[in-house]
Write a protein that holds these residues in place. Structure first.
Motif, PDB file in Angstrom:
ATOM      1  N   ASN A  69       0.808  -1.209   0.000  1.00  0.00           N
ATOM      2  CA  ASN A  69       0.000   0.000   0.000  1.00  0.00           C
ATOM      3  C   ASN A  69       0.852   1.275   0.000  1.00  0.00           C
ATOM      4  OD1 ASN A  69      -2.412   1.408  -0.034  1.00  0.00           O
ATOM      5  ND2 ASN A  69      -2.580   1.458   2.202  1.00  0.00           N
ATOM      6  N   ARG A  70       1.863   1.343   0.845  1.00  0.00           N
ATOM      7  CA  ARG A  70       2.687   2.560   0.932  1.00  0.00           C
ATOM      8  C   ARG A  70       3.444   2.815  -0.361  1.00  0.00           C
ATOM      9  NH1 ARG A  70       5.175   1.369   6.796  1.00  0.00           N
ATOM     10  NH2 ARG A  70       3.292   1.776   8.000  1.00  0.00           N
ATOM     11  N   ARG A  71       3.996   1.768  -0.941  1.00  0.00           N
ATOM     12  CA  ARG A  71       4.737   1.924  -2.203  1.00  0.00           C
ATOM     13  C   ARG A  71       3.803   2.349  -3.328  1.00  0.00           C
ATOM     14  NH1 ARG A  71       8.237  -3.567  -1.575  1.00  0.00           N
ATOM     15  NH2 ARG A  71       9.564  -2.822   0.090  1.00  0.00           N
ATOM     16  N   LEU A  72       2.614   1.796  -3.341  1.00  0.00           N
ATOM     17  CA  LEU A  72       1.630   2.147  -4.373  1.00  0.00           C
ATOM     18  C   LEU A  72       1.224   3.609  -4.243  1.00  0.00           C
ATOM     19  CD1 LEU A  72      -0.048   1.153  -6.729  1.00  0.00           C
ATOM     20  CD2 LEU A  72      -1.804   0.448  -5.108  1.00  0.00           C
ATOM     21  N   LYS A  73       0.971   4.054  -3.019  1.00  0.00           N
ATOM     22  CA  LYS A  73       0.607   5.466  -2.804  1.00  0.00           C
ATOM     23  C   LYS A  73       1.728   6.388  -3.248  1.00  0.00           C
ATOM     24  CE  LYS A  73      -2.709   5.212   0.972  1.00  0.00           C
ATOM     25  NZ  LYS A  73      -2.960   5.556   2.377  1.00  0.00           N
ATOM     26  N   SER A  74       2.951   6.007  -2.951  1.00  0.00           N
ATOM     27  CA  SER A  74       4.098   6.817  -3.341  1.00  0.00           C
ATOM     28  C   SER A  74       4.237   6.871  -4.858  1.00  0.00           C
ATOM     29  CB  SER A  74       5.359   6.254  -2.706  1.00  0.00           C
ATOM     30  OG  SER A  74       6.496   6.911  -3.188  1.00  0.00           O
ATOM     31  N   ALA A  75       3.980   5.739  -5.528  1.00  0.00           N
ATOM     32  CA  ALA A  75       4.147   5.670  -6.981  1.00  0.00           C
ATOM     33  C   ALA A  75       3.090   6.474  -7.722  1.00  0.00           C
ATOM     34  CB  ALA A  75       4.119   4.218  -7.437  1.00  0.00           C
ATOM     35  N   VAL A  76       1.882   6.571  -7.170  1.00  0.00           N
ATOM     36  CA  VAL A  76       0.781   7.250  -7.868  1.00  0.00           C
ATOM     37  C   VAL A  76       0.495   8.633  -7.293  1.00  0.00           C
ATOM     38  CG1 VAL A  76      -0.276   5.084  -8.555  1.00  0.00           C
ATOM     39  CG2 VAL A  76      -1.016   6.183  -6.440  1.00  0.00           C
ATOM     40  N   LYS A  77       1.377   9.124  -6.460  1.00  0.00           N
ATOM     41  CA  LYS A  77       1.173  10.403  -5.778  1.00  0.00           C
ATOM     42  C   LYS A  77       0.902  11.545  -6.768  1.00  0.00           C
ATOM     43  CE  LYS A  77       3.192  11.618  -1.729  1.00  0.00           C
ATOM     44  NZ  LYS A  77       4.330  11.837  -0.847  1.00  0.00           N
ATOM     45  N   LYS A  78       1.615  11.590  -7.866  1.00  0.00           N
ATOM     46  CA  LYS A  78       1.494  12.699  -8.815  1.00  0.00           C
ATOM     47  C   LYS A  78       0.555  12.390  -9.976  1.00  0.00           C
ATOM     48  CE  LYS A  78       6.036  14.514  -7.736  1.00  0.00           C
ATOM     49  NZ  LYS A  78       7.356  14.832  -8.217  1.00  0.00           N
ATOM     50  N   ALA A  79      -0.038  11.192  -9.996  1.00  0.00           N
ATOM     51  CA  ALA A  79      -0.931  10.820 -11.091  1.00  0.00           C
ATOM     52  C   ALA A  79      -2.310  11.455 -10.892  1.00  0.00           C
ATOM     53  CB  ALA A  79      -1.068   9.307 -11.163  1.00  0.00           C
ATOM     54  N   SER A  80      -2.967  11.768 -12.005  1.00  0.00           N
ATOM     55  CA  SER A  80      -4.316  12.339 -11.928  1.00  0.00           C
ATOM     56  C   SER A  80      -5.337  11.219 -11.744  1.00  0.00           C
ATOM     57  CB  SER A  80      -4.624  13.126 -13.196  1.00  0.00           C
ATOM     58  OG  SER A  80      -4.744  12.253 -14.289  1.00  0.00           O
ATOM     59  N   VAL A  81      -6.533  11.595 -11.340  1.00  0.00           N
ATOM     60  CA  VAL A  81      -7.604  10.629 -11.119  1.00  0.00           C
ATOM     61  C   VAL A  81      -7.964   9.942 -12.429  1.00  0.00           C
ATOM     62  CG1 VAL A  81     -10.015  10.362 -10.413  1.00  0.00           C
ATOM     63  CG2 VAL A  81      -8.511  11.869  -9.117  1.00  0.00           C
ATOM     64  N   SER A  82      -8.009  10.679 -13.537  1.00  0.00           N
ATOM     65  CA  SER A  82      -8.362  10.071 -14.825  1.00  0.00           C
ATOM     66  C   SER A  82      -7.300   9.055 -15.257  1.00  0.00           C
ATOM     67  CB  SER A  82      -8.563  11.133 -15.904  1.00  0.00           C
ATOM     68  OG  SER A  82      -7.355  11.830 -16.144  1.00  0.00           O
ATOM     69  N   ASP A  83      -6.020   9.351 -15.006  1.00  0.00           N
ATOM     70  CA  ASP A  83      -4.954   8.390 -15.318  1.00  0.00           C
ATOM     71  C   ASP A  83      -5.089   7.134 -14.467  1.00  0.00           C
ATOM     72  OD1 ASP A  83      -3.857  10.046 -17.226  1.00  0.00           O
ATOM     73  OD2 ASP A  83      -2.339  10.892 -15.870  1.00  0.00           O
ATOM     74  N   LEU A  84      -5.413   7.311 -13.189  1.00  0.00           N
ATOM     75  CA  LEU A  84      -5.581   6.162 -12.306  1.00  0.00           C
ATOM     76  C   LEU A  84      -6.783   5.319 -12.712  1.00  0.00           C
ATOM     77  CD1 LEU A  84      -4.762   7.747  -8.826  1.00  0.00           C
ATOM     78  CD2 LEU A  84      -3.371   6.145 -10.127  1.00  0.00           C
ATOM     79  N   GLU A  85      -7.881   5.963 -13.153  1.00  0.00           N
ATOM     80  CA  GLU A  85      -9.056   5.226 -13.601  1.00  0.00           C
ATOM     81  C   GLU A  85      -8.743   4.423 -14.868  1.00  0.00           C
ATOM     82  OE1 GLU A  85     -12.036   8.284 -13.894  1.00  0.00           O
ATOM     83  OE2 GLU A  85     -12.659   8.006 -11.807  1.00  0.00           O
ATOM     84  N   LYS A  86      -7.962   5.026 -15.778  1.00  0.00           N
ATOM     85  CA  LYS A  86      -7.559   4.295 -16.988  1.00  0.00           C
ATOM     86  C   LYS A  86      -6.712   3.074 -16.615  1.00  0.00           C
ATOM     87  CE  LYS A  86      -7.490   8.248 -20.135  1.00  0.00           C
ATOM     88  NZ  LYS A  86      -6.624   9.159 -20.896  1.00  0.00           N
ATOM     89  N   ALA A  87      -5.788   3.279 -15.692  1.00  0.00           N
ATOM     90  CA  ALA A  87      -4.930   2.179 -15.255  1.00  0.00           C
ATOM     91  C   ALA A  87      -5.766   1.093 -14.582  1.00  0.00           C
ATOM     92  CB  ALA A  87      -3.859   2.693 -14.300  1.00  0.00           C
ATOM     93  N   TYR A  88      -6.780   1.523 -13.805  1.00  0.00           N
ATOM     94  CA  TYR A  88      -7.667   0.580 -13.129  1.00  0.00           C
ATOM     95  C   TYR A  88      -8.439  -0.257 -14.149  1.00  0.00           C
ATOM     96  CZ  TYR A  88     -11.586  -1.048 -10.265  1.00  0.00           C
ATOM     97  OH  TYR A  88     -12.525  -1.817  -9.648  1.00  0.00           O
ATOM     98  N   ASP A  89      -8.951   0.400 -15.179  1.00  0.00           N
ATOM     99  CA  ASP A  89      -9.690  -0.308 -16.223  1.00  0.00           C
ATOM    100  C   ASP A  89      -8.782  -1.299 -16.964  1.00  0.00           C
ATOM    101  OD1 ASP A  89     -12.006   1.053 -15.581  1.00  0.00           O
ATOM    102  OD2 ASP A  89     -11.727   2.587 -17.150  1.00  0.00           O
ATOM    103  N   GLN A  90      -7.582  -0.849 -17.300  1.00  0.00           N
ATOM    104  CA  GLN A  90      -6.631  -1.719 -18.001  1.00  0.00           C
ATOM    105  C   GLN A  90      -6.251  -2.918 -17.131  1.00  0.00           C
ATOM    106  OE1 GLN A  90      -5.355  -1.692 -21.125  1.00  0.00           O
ATOM    107  NE2 GLN A  90      -6.836  -0.074 -21.554  1.00  0.00           N
ATOM    108  N   LEU A  91      -6.016  -2.660 -15.864  1.00  0.00           N
ATOM    109  CA  LEU A  91      -5.648  -3.735 -14.947  1.00  0.00           C
ATOM    110  C   LEU A  91      -6.797  -4.736 -14.807  1.00  0.00           C
ATOM    111  CD1 LEU A  91      -3.294  -4.657 -13.232  1.00  0.00           C
ATOM    112  CD2 LEU A  91      -4.208  -3.331 -11.338  1.00  0.00           C
ATOM    113  N   GLY A  92      -8.022  -4.237 -14.776  1.00  0.00           N
ATOM    114  CA  GLY A  92      -9.183  -5.124 -14.707  1.00  0.00           C
ATOM    115  C   GLY A  92      -9.275  -6.009 -15.939  1.00  0.00           C
TER     116      GLY A  92
END
Length: 131
Positions: A11-34
């Motif tokens: 969890n901590r490493r993931l938060k650190s890695a996505v700290k500067k990412a936008s919500v739309s980028d994270l949603e795209k990554a979430y969809d791709q990962l799914g």
């Protein structure tokens, strides 16, 4: 790949890695990962199904063999199972010498000459000991 999984599963490493990412980028990554997860599940199910089919086929074949009174050794051709080894033919001896100590020296005339015959060859006396 190991680093990627370390980041995703902690969890901590993931938060650190996505700290500067936008919500739309994270949603795209979430969809791709799914999508990737679903593809991986389908692949694993197909492999599992294939393995089950193989095991069922093996069991069926073994049952048929038992009913016919056959064993696995009956199916293998022993001549085909064992590769033939070529026996090296011994070359005929071309030179023979018995030295003063009574030791017999022989040479087929092929390859590097033993010291005794090399000396005779350099002296020009080799043909005297030809068999």
């Amino acid at each position: 790949m190991k680093d990627f999984l370390n980041i995703l599963t902690h969890n901590r490493r993931l938060k650190s890695a996505v700290k500067k990412a936008s919500v739309s980028d994270l949603e795209k990554a979430y969809d791709q990962l799914g999508l990737l997860i679903e593809e991986k599940k389908i692949e694993e199910e197909a492999l599992l199904q294939e393995e089950q089919e193989k095991e069922a086929m093996k069991a069926s074949i073994l049952l048929q063999m038992q009913e016919a009174g056959l064993d696995l050794s009956d199916l293998t051709d022993e001549a085909a199972a064992k590769p033939r080894k070529r026996k090296a033919r011994k070359r005929a001896i071309k030179y023979r010498l018995v030295d003063k100590a009574g030791t017999e020296h022989t040479w087929a005339g092929v390859g590097r000459a033993p010291k005794v015959f090399a000396e005779l060859k350099s002296q020009g006396k080799l043909e005297k000991y030809r068999v």
